[in-house]
Write an enzyme that holds these catalytic residues in place. Structure first.
Site, PDB file in Angstrom:
ATOM      1  CD  GLN A   1      -7.615 -42.269 -61.111  1.00 33.43           C
ATOM      2  OE1 GLN A   1      -6.635 -42.977 -61.128  1.00 33.43           O
ATOM      3  NE2 GLN A   1      -7.753 -41.243 -61.918  1.00 33.43           N
ATOM      4  N   GLY A   2     -11.703 -42.481 -58.152  1.00 30.47           N
ATOM      5  CA  GLY A   2     -12.552 -41.339 -57.809  1.00 30.47           C
ATOM      6  C   GLY A   2     -11.734 -40.114 -57.471  1.00 30.47           C
TER       7      GLY A   2
ATOM      8  CD  GLU B  36      -4.132 -41.020 -63.971  1.00 30.75           C
ATOM      9  OE1 GLU B  36      -5.202 -41.280 -64.486  1.00 30.75           O
ATOM     10  OE2 GLU B  36      -4.018 -40.232 -63.017  1.00 30.75           O
TER      11      GLU B  36
ATOM     12  CG  ASN C  11      -0.827 -33.085 -72.339  1.00 28.63           C
ATOM     13  OD1 ASN C  11      -1.073 -33.866 -71.408  1.00 28.63           O
ATOM     14  ND2 ASN C  11      -0.461 -33.500 -73.535  1.00 28.63           N
TER      15      ASN C  11
END
Lengths: 339, 392
Positions: free
Chosen positions: B124-125, B244, B375
C-alpha cells in the site's frame, strides 16, 4: 445470527422513552430528591397500564409474558431519564423469580398485583444488601443462606440508609421468618437467588448504558454551546478526546449488555459470565463517562444547581450496586482461570 | 435476536476447521523478512488451492461466495487453528474491496484471480515523508503523458508494509496540482518492476525488514492502471481506509484466539508455581483482556447484523479501530507482565517463553494505534462525525 432487536421491541422501547420524556423530566428527578417519599404513584400506574410493570409477569397472571430481550432496552430508557422507582427490583428481578421459582400459591398471590401495578416489590440478596424503596414496597423477597422468602411489606422493620443519589431510597431491613413465606430452599434456593442476582445485575447494566448515553448527550450539547477564547469548547482537541473516550466506553458496553439479555432469556450455559461481563463493562463505562462529563462541564457541573449531578450520582450508585466492576471481573476471572 | 449460526453455517465451520487443523503450518518464521515471506507465500498458495484464501469473494475470482457470517466463522477457525498472519492482507482485504467497488470488469479479471492465488503480492502506498495522518498532504505527482496514454510518477512513498517483498503497489498520487487539497488525486496501481521504481527496505521496531521506502523517478503507468476516475482518488481511497479501520482487516477471531492463549499462559504460569504472587496479582488483568476480545466479537456481530441489513458503520468504524488496536496492546502487555523477567526474551533466546511470541506480539500491536490513521485522528473523527462537535 441476528444480533439486533425486532421492530416491535424497538417500537415498545420508543413508546416508553417518549413516556419518560414527558413524565420524568429533570424537574421530576429534582422533586424526587426533595420530596420525603420521592415516588409518584401515578407514573407507576401509567407504566403498569402500558404493560411495562407486568412485562415479565406470565400472561396467565395478567402480564405480558416477555423476557429480558424485551425488557433491557426499556430499562436503558429508564436510565436515560434517571427514573428513580424500583423497576429493576419489581420487573427484572421479583416477577421472574416468583414465576419461575415460587410455589404456585405464592406466585398467584403476588403476580397479578405486580402486573396491574398495585404491588411494588423489592429485594434483598447476599450480594445486594441495601434494599431499594422499602418505604413504598408491598413485598420484599429476601435471602437467608440457601433460603428465599416472600415477606409482606408490613412485616418488615426498616432503617433508612442515605445514598449519595438523593433520589434513591435505601434501607437496611429486619424481619422474622414467622411472618414470611418460604419460596425455595437448598440447591433450588441458591439457584433462584443466583439467578435473581444475575437478573438484577444485567438490568442495572442496561440502566447504566442509558445513564451514560444521556451524560454524553448533555455534555455534547454543553460543549457545542459553551464558548471560551471566542470558540465553542467542543472545537478543542482535548475536549473532543474526552468525549470520544466516553463514546468508546459506552459503545463497547452496549453489545455486551444485549448479549447478557440474550443469555438470560435463552438460559445460556454461560449466563454467569455473560452477565458479569455486562455489569463490569457497564459500570466501568458509566464511571468513565461520569468523570469525562464532569470534567468537560467544568465548574457548572460541580454544582447541584445544574442537572448533571443527578446522572453522576445515579451512575455512581448503580455502578456499585448488584456487584461492582471489580466483583464481576473477579467472577469472570474465576470462570476463566479456575478449572 | 438470535445468536446461533444456521446448520449450513455450522457445516461451513466444520469443513474449515477440519481443513485448517490438517494443514495450518507450525512454526513459520515472521512473514516480514525475505525468507519468511517466501514461506508465507507458499502457505497462501496452499490456501488458494483449497479455495480458502478469499472465502468471501465470488467463485469466478477464486472465492467461495461466502457470506459475511461465513467469513467471520472462517476467521475464527483460522486463528483458533493457529493460522499465521496473512501476508496477502493488503491486497485481499484492502485493495480487493476497492476493485470490487470501483474497478472495471477488465481490472477485476486481470487482478483479482492473481491476487487470490498470491501470484501478485500487493503493498500500500499511502504515507509520504510529509504526509502521514494528514494523507491529503501527499505530494507524489503523476503527470499526464498523452502520447503514451498514461501517467508519469515522480515522488516517494514510505512506511510501505512488506514493500521490499511485493511486486505491486497501490496508492494515491497527485494528478492535478492546482486542485484543492482533497481533489486532484488519482488512485493508481503500479508494478514495482517498472523502470524508475526503487525500493529500499526499512527495519521496523521489531527488527524485521517489514517496512519500505519506495522512490519513483519518471515511472510510467498506463491508463488501464487507474482505479476509479482520474482526480477522484480521494473518494476511492476513503473506501479502502474504512476497510482498514473496520472489520475486514481485524476480524475478532484473531483477538479471541490471542485472549484464549493468554488464559492458557496464565494457567501454565500458575501451574509452574515460580512466581505465585505475580500470577495471582494478574488475574483481573487477564480476565479484562479476555473480556475485551469477547466484547469486540459481540460488537462485530452487531455491526455485521447491521451491514447485512443495509446499515453501514460509517464514522463509527473509527470507534472500532480504536478499540481493537488498544485491546491488542493491552492483551500483549498483560502477557508480558505475567512473564516478568522472561518478558524481554525474544525468539532467538533459548529461555524465551512461547518462542518470544509475546514480545513480538507486543511490538506488532504497538503499530495498531499508529497505522490506518492514528488513534488521535480517530478520536477526532468520533468527536466530529459521530458526536457532532465542531471541526473548528
Amino acid at each position: 445470527m441476528h444480533f439486533a432487536f425486532t421492530e416491535d421491541q424497538l417500537l415498545f422501547r420508543d413508546t416508553v422513552a417518549e413516556f419518560f420524556a414527558n413524565e420524568c423530566p429533570p424537574e421530576k428527578v429534582r422533586w424526587s430528591w426533595d420530596d420525603e417519599v420521592g415516588r409518584d404513584a401515578s407514573t407507576w400506574a401509567a407504566l403498569a397500564e402500558m404493560g411495562v410493570i407486568g412485562l415479565t409477569v406470565p400472561e396467565a397472571f395478567g402480564g405480558m409474558g416477555m423476557n429480558e430481550i424485551d425488557l433491557l432496552p426499556i430499562l436503558t430508557e429508564a436510565g436515560r431519564y434517571a427514573y428513580p422507582a424500583p423497576l429493576v427490583e419489581t420487573v427484572a428481578v421479583v416477577a421472574p423469580l416468583l414465576a419461575e421459582s415460587a410455589p404456585s400459591e405464592i406466585a398467584e398471590k403476588w403476580l397479578p398485583g405486580i402486573a396491574d401495578g398495585s404491588v411494588i416489590a423489592t429485594v434483598e440478596l447476599d450480594g445486594q444488601p441495601f434494599v431499594n424503596d422499602m418505604h413504598i414496597a408491598n413485598l420484599l423477597i429476601a435471602q437467608r443462606g440457601d433460603r428465599l422468602f416472600a415477606v409482606p411489606g408490613e412485616n418488615v422493620r426498616s432503617t433508612a440508609q442515605v445514598s449519595v443519589d438523593g433520589a434513591r431510597r435505601l434501607f437496611s431491613v429486619e424481619w422474622d421468618e414467622a411472618d414470611a413465606e418460604l419460596i425455595a430452599s437448598g440447591e433450588a434456593g441458591v439457584q433462584a437467588a443466583n439467578r435473581a442476582f444475575d437478573r438484577g445485575a444485567a438490568a442495572t447494566a442496561a440502566m447504566l448504558v442509558g445513564l451514560s448515553e444521556q451524560m454524553i448527550a448533555m455534555t455534547v450539547a454543553y460543549v457545542v454551546d459553551r464558548k471560551q477564547f471566542g470558540v465553542p469548547i467542543g472545537s478543542f482537541q482535548a475536549v473532543k478526546h474526552h468525549l470520544a473516550d466516553a463514546e468508546l466506553k459506552v459503545s463497547f458496553a452496549r453489545p455486551v449488555v444485549w448479549a447478557a439479555a440474550y443469555g438470560l432469556a435463552t438460559n445460556s450455559d454461560e449466563v454467569a459470565r455473560e452477565v458479569s461481563m455486562a455489569k463490569c463493562f457497564a459500570s466501568d463505562a458509566a464511571e468513565v463517562v461520569a468523570r469525562k462529563a464532569l470534567q468537560t462541564h467544568g465548574a457548572i457541573g460541580y454544582t447541584t444547581e445544574h442537572d448533571l449531578h443527578f446522572w453522576l450520582k445515579r451512575s455512581w450508585a448503580l455502578a456499585s450496586s448488584w456487584g461492582d466492576a471489580l466483583w464481576h471481573r473477579r467472577r469472570v476471572a474465576h470462570i476463566l482461570l479456575d478449572n | 435476536m438470535d445468536l446461533n449460526f444456521t446448520p449450513a453455517e455450522e457445516a461451513f465451520r466444520a469443513e474449515a476447521r477440519a481443513w485448517l487443523e490438517a494443514n495450518v503450518p507450525v512454526g513459520l518464521p515472521s512473514g516480514d523478512t525475505a525468507e519468511g515471506f517466501a514461506l508465507h507465500v507458499e502457505w497462501e498458495k496452499k490456501l488458494f488451492d483449497a479455495r480458502w484464501s478469499v472465502v468471501s469473494w465470488p467463485e469466478e475470482y477464486g472465492g467461495r461466495g461466502a457470506s459475511l457470517w461465513e467469513w467471520l466463522i472462517f476467521e475464527e477457525e483460522y486463528y483458533r487453528a493457529g493460522g499465521p498472519q496473512r501476508v496477502t492482507q493488503n491486497g485481499i482485504f484492502l485493495l480487493a474491496p476497492t476493485i470490487f467497488e470501483f474497478g472495471t470488469e477488465e481490472q477485476k479479471a486481470r487482478f483479482l484471480p492473481r491476487m487470490a492465488a498470491a501470484d501478485d503480492l500487493w503493498c500500500q502506498g499511502w504515507s509520504e515523508p510529509d504526509a502521514g495522518s494528514d494523507l491529503a498532504g501527499i505530494k507524489s505527482r503523476a503527470a499526464r503523458d498523452d502520447e503514451r496514454g498514461g501517467w508519469v510518477i515522480n515522488g516517494q512513498k514510505t512506511w510501505t508494509t512488506r514493500g521490499a517483498f511485493c511486486n505491486w503497489l497501490f496508492g494515491l498520487f497527485r494528478t492535478d496540482p492546482d486542485a484543492a487539497r482533497h481533489s486532484g488525486m488519482t488512485y493508481l496501481m503500479v508494478p514495482l518492476e517498472t523502470p524508475g521504481v526503487t525500493v529500499r527496505g526499512v527495519e521496523r521496531l521489531d527488527g524485521d525488514e517489514g517496512f519500505a521506502e519506495v522512490f519513483f523517478d519518471d515511472v510510467f503507468v498506463p491508463d488501464d492502471l487507474v482505479l476509479g476516475g482520474v482526480n477522484e482518488g480521494w473518494g476511492v481511497a476513503m473506501a479502502t481506509t474504512s476497510s482498514e479501520r473496520g472489520l475486514t482487516l481485524r476480524s475478532p477471531g484473531r483477538f479471541c484466539a490471542a485472549a484464549d492463549r493468554l488464559v492458557d499462559l496464565w494457567k501454565r504460569q500458575a501451574a509452574a508455581g515460580e512466581h505465585p504472587e505475580r500470577v495471582e496479582s494478574m488475574r483481573d488483568d487477564v480476565a479484562q483482556s479476555w473480556m475485551e476480545a469477547e466484547a469486540y466479537r459481540l460488537a462485530t456481530l452487531a455491526d455485521v447484523t447491521g451491514l447485512v441489513n443495509g446499515v453501514s458503520q460509517g464514522a463509527r468504524s473509527s470507534l472500532t479501530k480504536i478499540f481493537w488496536s488498544e485491546l491488542d496492546v493491552n492483551l500483549n502487555e498483560t502477557a508480558l507482565r505475567l512473564l516478568g523477567p522472561a518478558a524481554e526474551l525474544i525468539e532467538t533466546s533459548p529461555a524465551a517463553v512461547d518462542g518470544g511470541a509475546w514480545m513480538k506480539g507486543f511490538e506488532f500491536a504497538l503499530s495498531g494505534p499508529i497505522y490506518a490513521g492514528t488513534n488521535e485522528i480517530q478520536r477526532n473523527v468520533v468527536a466530529e462525525r459521530v458526536l457532532g462537535l465542531p471541526r473548528k
